[in-house]
Design a protein around this motif. Structure first.
Motif, PDB file in Angstrom:
ATOM      1  N   ASP A 179      39.717  21.729  64.990  1.00 47.99           N
ATOM      2  CA  ASP A 179      39.671  22.444  63.716  1.00 47.99           C
ATOM      3  C   ASP A 179      38.635  23.557  63.796  1.00 47.99           C
ATOM      4  O   ASP A 179      37.539  23.377  64.337  1.00 47.99           O
ATOM      5  CB  ASP A 179      39.308  21.499  62.575  1.00 47.99           C
ATOM      6  N   PHE A 180      38.976  24.703  63.211  1.00 48.44           N
ATOM      7  CA  PHE A 180      38.105  25.876  63.254  1.00 48.44           C
ATOM      8  C   PHE A 180      37.907  26.439  61.849  1.00 48.44           C
ATOM      9  O   PHE A 180      38.817  26.392  61.020  1.00 48.44           O
ATOM     10  CB  PHE A 180      38.704  26.971  64.140  1.00 48.44           C
ATOM     11  N   SER A 181      36.726  26.992  61.620  1.00 52.05           N
ATOM     12  CA  SER A 181      36.421  27.687  60.373  1.00 52.05           C
ATOM     13  C   SER A 181      35.843  29.054  60.696  1.00 52.05           C
ATOM     14  O   SER A 181      35.176  29.230  61.717  1.00 52.05           O
ATOM     15  CB  SER A 181      35.402  26.903  59.538  1.00 52.05           C
ATOM     16  N   SER A 229      28.324  23.933  52.222  1.00 48.01           N
ATOM     17  CA  SER A 229      29.326  23.530  51.235  1.00 48.01           C
ATOM     18  C   SER A 229      30.661  24.171  51.538  1.00 48.01           C
ATOM     19  O   SER A 229      31.712  23.552  51.375  1.00 48.01           O
ATOM     20  CB  SER A 229      28.843  23.940  49.833  1.00 48.01           C
ATOM     21  N   MET A 230      30.634  25.441  52.004  1.00 49.02           N
ATOM     22  CA  MET A 230      31.867  26.148  52.329  1.00 49.02           C
ATOM     23  C   MET A 230      32.576  25.472  53.490  1.00 49.02           C
ATOM     24  O   MET A 230      33.789  25.251  53.445  1.00 49.02           O
ATOM     25  CB  MET A 230      31.559  27.601  52.692  1.00 49.02           C
ATOM     26  N   ILE A 231      31.831  25.127  54.565  1.00 47.45           N
ATOM     27  CA  ILE A 231      32.430  24.461  55.721  1.00 47.45           C
ATOM     28  C   ILE A 231      33.036  23.135  55.304  1.00 47.45           C
ATOM     29  O   ILE A 231      34.153  22.793  55.691  1.00 47.45           O
ATOM     30  CB  ILE A 231      31.379  24.227  56.822  1.00 47.45           C
ATOM     31  N   PHE A 232      32.312  22.383  54.470  1.00 46.02           N
ATOM     32  CA  PHE A 232      32.814  21.084  54.031  1.00 46.02           C
ATOM     33  C   PHE A 232      34.076  21.235  53.200  1.00 46.02           C
ATOM     34  O   PHE A 232      35.047  20.507  53.392  1.00 46.02           O
ATOM     35  CB  PHE A 232      31.736  20.360  53.223  1.00 46.02           C
ATOM     36  N   SER A 233      34.079  22.229  52.291  1.00 45.36           N
ATOM     37  CA  SER A 233      35.249  22.421  51.437  1.00 45.36           C
ATOM     38  C   SER A 233      36.445  22.886  52.244  1.00 45.36           C
ATOM     39  O   SER A 233      37.583  22.499  51.966  1.00 45.36           O
ATOM     40  CB  SER A 233      34.932  23.432  50.334  1.00 45.36           C
ATOM     41  N   ILE A 234      36.215  23.733  53.273  1.00 47.91           N
ATOM     42  CA  ILE A 234      37.303  24.177  54.136  1.00 47.91           C
ATOM     43  C   ILE A 234      37.938  22.979  54.826  1.00 47.91           C
ATOM     44  O   ILE A 234      39.156  22.852  54.894  1.00 47.91           O
ATOM     45  CB  ILE A 234      36.784  25.184  55.182  1.00 47.91           C
ATOM     46  N   SER A 235      37.100  22.079  55.337  1.00 50.71           N
ATOM     47  CA  SER A 235      37.621  20.900  56.020  1.00 50.71           C
ATOM     48  C   SER A 235      38.420  20.027  55.070  1.00 50.71           C
ATOM     49  O   SER A 235      39.479  19.518  55.417  1.00 50.71           O
ATOM     50  CB  SER A 235      36.473  20.088  56.620  1.00 50.71           C
ATOM     51  N   MET A 236      37.925  19.857  53.839  1.00 53.40           N
ATOM     52  CA  MET A 236      38.621  19.025  52.874  1.00 53.40           C
ATOM     53  C   MET A 236      39.952  19.640  52.480  1.00 53.40           C
ATOM     54  O   MET A 236      40.957  18.948  52.346  1.00 53.40           O
ATOM     55  CB  MET A 236      37.740  18.832  51.627  1.00 53.40           C
ATOM     56  N   VAL A 237      39.971  20.979  52.300  1.00 48.77           N
ATOM     57  CA  VAL A 237      41.217  21.655  51.943  1.00 48.77           C
ATOM     58  C   VAL A 237      42.232  21.521  53.061  1.00 48.77           C
ATOM     59  O   VAL A 237      43.411  21.238  52.837  1.00 48.77           O
ATOM     60  CB  VAL A 237      40.957  23.145  51.642  1.00 48.77           C
ATOM     61  N   ILE A 267      26.076  25.127  68.116  1.00 53.49           N
ATOM     62  CA  ILE A 267      25.245  25.444  66.961  1.00 53.49           C
ATOM     63  C   ILE A 267      25.093  24.199  66.102  1.00 53.49           C
ATOM     64  O   ILE A 267      26.074  23.516  65.794  1.00 53.49           O
ATOM     65  CB  ILE A 267      25.872  26.573  66.108  1.00 53.49           C
ATOM     66  N   LEU A 268      23.861  23.922  65.707  1.00 47.66           N
ATOM     67  CA  LEU A 268      23.567  22.752  64.886  1.00 47.66           C
ATOM     68  C   LEU A 268      23.078  23.194  63.513  1.00 47.66           C
ATOM     69  O   LEU A 268      22.241  24.091  63.391  1.00 47.66           O
ATOM     70  CB  LEU A 268      22.483  21.902  65.565  1.00 47.66           C
ATOM     71  N   ASN A 269      23.619  22.564  62.470  1.00 44.62           N
ATOM     72  CA  ASN A 269      23.123  22.787  61.117  1.00 44.62           C
ATOM     73  C   ASN A 269      22.378  21.546  60.657  1.00 44.62           C
ATOM     74  O   ASN A 269      22.933  20.438  60.647  1.00 44.62           O
ATOM     75  CB  ASN A 269      24.283  23.083  60.153  1.00 44.62           C
ATOM     76  N   TYR A 270      21.111  21.755  60.304  1.00 47.74           N
ATOM     77  CA  TYR A 270      20.292  20.658  59.786  1.00 47.74           C
ATOM     78  C   TYR A 270      19.279  21.222  58.801  1.00 47.74           C
ATOM     79  O   TYR A 270      18.643  22.254  59.069  1.00 47.74           O
ATOM     80  CB  TYR A 270      19.565  19.928  60.925  1.00 47.74           C
ATOM     81  N   ASP A 271      19.145  20.577  57.675  1.00 51.65           N
ATOM     82  CA  ASP A 271      18.160  20.968  56.671  1.00 51.65           C
ATOM     83  C   ASP A 271      18.352  22.435  56.266  1.00 51.65           C
ATOM     84  O   ASP A 271      17.395  23.213  56.180  1.00 51.65           O
ATOM     85  CB  ASP A 271      16.743  20.726  57.197  1.00 51.65           C
ATOM     86  N   ASP A 272      19.609  22.825  56.042  1.00 50.72           N
ATOM     87  CA  ASP A 272      19.978  24.170  55.577  1.00 50.72           C
ATOM     88  C   ASP A 272      19.624  25.271  56.575  1.00 50.72           C
ATOM     89  O   ASP A 272      19.481  26.434  56.201  1.00 50.72           O
ATOM     90  CB  ASP A 272      19.301  24.489  54.232  1.00 50.72           C
ATOM     91  N   THR A 273      19.486  24.916  57.846  1.00 45.97           N
ATOM     92  CA  THR A 273      19.154  25.899  58.867  1.00 45.97           C
ATOM     93  C   THR A 273      20.052  25.684  60.082  1.00 45.97           C
ATOM     94  O   THR A 273      20.390  24.556  60.424  1.00 45.97           O
ATOM     95  CB  THR A 273      17.675  25.771  59.299  1.00 45.97           C
ATOM     96  N   TYR A 313      34.449  29.182  64.459  1.00 47.92           N
ATOM     97  CA  TYR A 313      33.639  28.116  65.034  1.00 47.92           C
ATOM     98  C   TYR A 313      34.394  26.801  64.957  1.00 47.92           C
ATOM     99  O   TYR A 313      34.961  26.453  63.920  1.00 47.92           O
ATOM    100  CB  TYR A 313      32.304  27.991  64.300  1.00 47.92           C
ATOM    101  N   GLU A 314      34.392  26.077  66.069  1.00 51.82           N
ATOM    102  CA  GLU A 314      35.058  24.791  66.116  1.00 51.82           C
ATOM    103  C   GLU A 314      34.151  23.718  65.518  1.00 51.82           C
ATOM    104  O   GLU A 314      32.959  23.650  65.817  1.00 51.82           O
ATOM    105  CB  GLU A 314      35.395  24.423  67.566  1.00 51.82           C
ATOM    106  N   GLU A 315      34.717  22.877  64.673  1.00 54.20           N
ATOM    107  CA  GLU A 315      33.958  21.811  64.022  1.00 54.20           C
ATOM    108  C   GLU A 315      34.004  20.556  64.892  1.00 54.20           C
ATOM    109  O   GLU A 315      35.012  19.866  64.947  1.00 54.20           O
ATOM    110  CB  GLU A 315      34.548  21.527  62.642  1.00 54.20           C
ATOM    111  N   LEU A 316      32.914  20.271  65.569  1.00 51.90           N
ATOM    112  CA  LEU A 316      32.863  19.110  66.464  1.00 51.90           C
ATOM    113  C   LEU A 316      32.407  17.838  65.758  1.00 51.90           C
ATOM    114  O   LEU A 316      32.878  16.750  66.062  1.00 51.90           O
ATOM    115  CB  LEU A 316      31.930  19.389  67.647  1.00 51.90           C
TER     116      LEU A 316
END
Length: 246
Positions: free
Chosen positions: A126-128, A13-21, A182-188, A143-146
């Motif tokens: 874009d980086f977070s 949620s934090m990564i998503f909100s950072i991108s939206m902001v 790094i891959l995020n899937y299913d909260d991992t 981390y770069e958001e690909l």
């Protein structure tokens, strides 16, 4: 297990909100630039870091920075404030972000405090900042958001390794890429290095993975390879339950 799920859900949620902001902020760069021009940028919160001193001399293009050895015009969310058209350099050896203040000041280049950097952009990248000390895949730094395509988020940890060179009486350094995906899937979060790593996550998608994983394409442009591959893989999820481990 519930605690772990909550932590990673909050992080996604934090990564998503950072991108939206960041995307929202980019819609109003003229206002921010006007504001900075009126008060002078060194009087804003961005003028807050420590002096940068170059320790490693380089003599060729194998430098330690992201894409260019020169400062690039970018944007940044720093200490809660968005700044646009900022001269920045991203040091991949130390994972630090540099700000070009200008030679009219005692310290022309500042190292921005990492814990104050929420996100930044350089060109189309874009980086977070992510900080996770627990779990199977600790993460710390920028981390770069690909790719962000449900249910998959693909991140890249850009890094460069230092090599000392001696040529006659000259000592200099060269830096080579040592990136991680790094891959995020299913909260991992999972570190992805090979097809085997992907199969371990989705053994029920073995046929699709074998058909679409082309090592030859990976050699030409690894970023595009992973982005295209995981974009296609994300499209195979027809409902939220599909893709769970068997």
């Amino acid at each position: 297990m519930k605690t772990k799920t909550i932590i990673f859900a909050l992080l996604f949620s934090m990564i998503f909100s950072i991108s939206m902001v960041a995307q929202s902020s980019k819609k109003e760069p003229e206002f921010y630039n006007w504001f900075d021009d009126q008060v002078e940028r060194y009087n804003t919160g961005l003028f807050n870091g420590i002096e940068y001193i170059e320790l490693f001399r380089t003599i060729n293009e194998r430098h330690k920075f992201f894409k260019s050895n020169e400062f690039q015009t970018g944007s940044i969310v720093y200490d809660g404030q968005f700044y646009d058209q900022v001269p920045l350099k991203y040091d991949l050896h130390t994972d630090e972000l540099l700000f070009n203040v200008g030679y009219n000041y005692p310290y022309p280049t500042l190292i921005l405090f990492k814990n104050k950097v929420k996100s930044f952009s350089l060109g189309d990248s874009d980086f977070s900042r992510i900080d996770i000390s627990k779990g199977e895949q600790p993460m710390n730094g920028f981390y770069e958001e690909l790719l962000m395509k449900e249910p998959i988020t693909l991140l890249k940890k850009n890094k460069k390794k230092r090599f000392k060179r001696i040529k006659g009486n000259t000592i200099y350094y060269e830096f080579d890429y040592e990136n991680n995906y790094i891959l995020n899937y299913d909260d991992t979060f999972y570190e992805i290095k090979s097809k085997k790593d992907v199969l371990n996550i989705w053994p029920n998608k073995k046929e699709f993975i074998n058909e679409n994983f082309n090592p030859a394409l990976r050699k030409s442009n690894e970023d595009n390879f992973w982005i295209n591959f995981f974009t296609k893989l994300a499209d195979t999820f027809t409902n939220k339950n599909e893709g769970e481990k068997l």
